[in-house]
Write an enzyme that holds these catalytic residues in place. Sequence first.
Site, mmCIF file in Angstrom:
data_model
loop_
_atom_site.group_PDB
_atom_site.id
_atom_site.type_symbol
_atom_site.label_atom_id
_atom_site.label_comp_id
_atom_site.label_asym_id
_atom_site.label_seq_id
_atom_site.Cartn_x
_atom_site.Cartn_y
_atom_site.Cartn_z
ATOM 1 N N HIS A 193 0.855 -1.184 0.000
ATOM 2 C CA HIS A 193 0.000 0.000 0.000
ATOM 3 C C HIS A 193 0.888 1.230 0.000
ATOM 4 O O HIS A 193 1.728 1.403 0.886
ATOM 5 C CB HIS A 193 -0.927 0.022 1.220
ATOM 6 C CG HIS A 193 -1.872 1.183 1.221
ATOM 7 N ND1 HIS A 193 -3.144 1.113 0.672
ATOM 8 C CD2 HIS A 193 -1.730 2.456 1.671
ATOM 9 C CE1 HIS A 193 -3.731 2.288 0.802
ATOM 10 N NE2 HIS A 193 -2.898 3.128 1.402
ATOM 11 N N CYS A 194 0.717 2.083 -1.008
ATOM 12 C CA CYS A 194 1.515 3.302 -1.130
ATOM 13 C C CYS A 194 0.736 4.459 -0.513
ATOM 14 O O CYS A 194 -0.300 4.864 -1.040
ATOM 15 C CB CYS A 194 1.833 3.591 -2.595
ATOM 16 S SG CYS A 194 2.718 5.149 -2.852
ATOM 17 N N PHE A 195 1.243 5.000 0.591
ATOM 18 C CA PHE A 195 0.530 6.074 1.265
ATOM 19 C C PHE A 195 0.645 7.403 0.512
ATOM 20 O O PHE A 195 -0.196 8.276 0.681
ATOM 21 C CB PHE A 195 1.050 6.215 2.695
ATOM 22 C CG PHE A 195 0.684 5.062 3.576
ATOM 23 C CD1 PHE A 195 -0.582 4.979 4.130
ATOM 24 C CD2 PHE A 195 1.573 4.032 3.809
ATOM 25 C CE1 PHE A 195 -0.943 3.897 4.932
ATOM 26 C CE2 PHE A 195 1.230 2.949 4.609
ATOM 27 C CZ PHE A 195 -0.027 2.896 5.167
#
Length: 280
Positions: free
Chosen positions: A120-122
Amino acid sequence: MLFRMVKLRLLNTIAPAYFYTATVVTFALHFLLFMPTVFRSPDVALNPTMLVHIAVFLFFMGNALGNYTMTIWYPSESANEAVIPVCSPDCPDRIDAHYLLNGRHFCKVCKKVILKRDHHCFFTGNCIGNRNMRYFIMFSIYTSCCCLYSLVIGVAYLTTEYSISFENPLTFLTLLPLSTGYFFLGLISGLQFFLVIMLYVWLGIGLVSAGFCCQQLLLVARGQTWCELQKGQLSESRGTWRANLTDVFGSRWALGFFLPVQTVETKPGNWQVYHDHKHD
């Protein structure tokens, strides 16, 4: 567990705002300070050297923002999931995701089933998977280029405007602590101190992005993901490295390297068929 999820959701909101703020600040510094000062010419307003540097900077910045947008525009969630799974409080997987079957993960932050989930890329606020891995890698490459290029131009600006010599390698290492002390003593301006901080911000983001890019390229070449690396499932490569890179970047990879355009279309259901075929 609830407190950790709240922190993840808060980071999911703050990180994109931080990215956009850093982008606007970098853009403003280049055109309001760096370019007019470093490439100043008393004879002409825009000399050829300045035009070249403007073109290079806009190329890096345009590709970084373009691939950032494409990463968000092409999410990796499965459109075929009729029921969203609910994880129990004692879920053995990591806090942010739960492994299902056939290369599918349920992201607890996105609340979606993700195909071929990598992480998951914030900074983009969504998961990186089968449809947007190519854009994320290019985003990392050009973000690194843009930050490191800004670092070089920023150093040139400090040398030109404030006569700071960087011939000694220790100058950069001691620049931040010395500037902090000088600022609180009132010996340098707030602008100069802010520029020093930005140099270290660009260096940090540039190196982190380059590291992400190298890691992702290695995993893509092996046909594997970061989720599998965390679960200790990197026993062997899947397919040839050429086939794995083509699967992510497409046959028109050269076009995608220079322009933030779509070069490959991965349909939502393809990964499940591919994964089942690999393990027959």
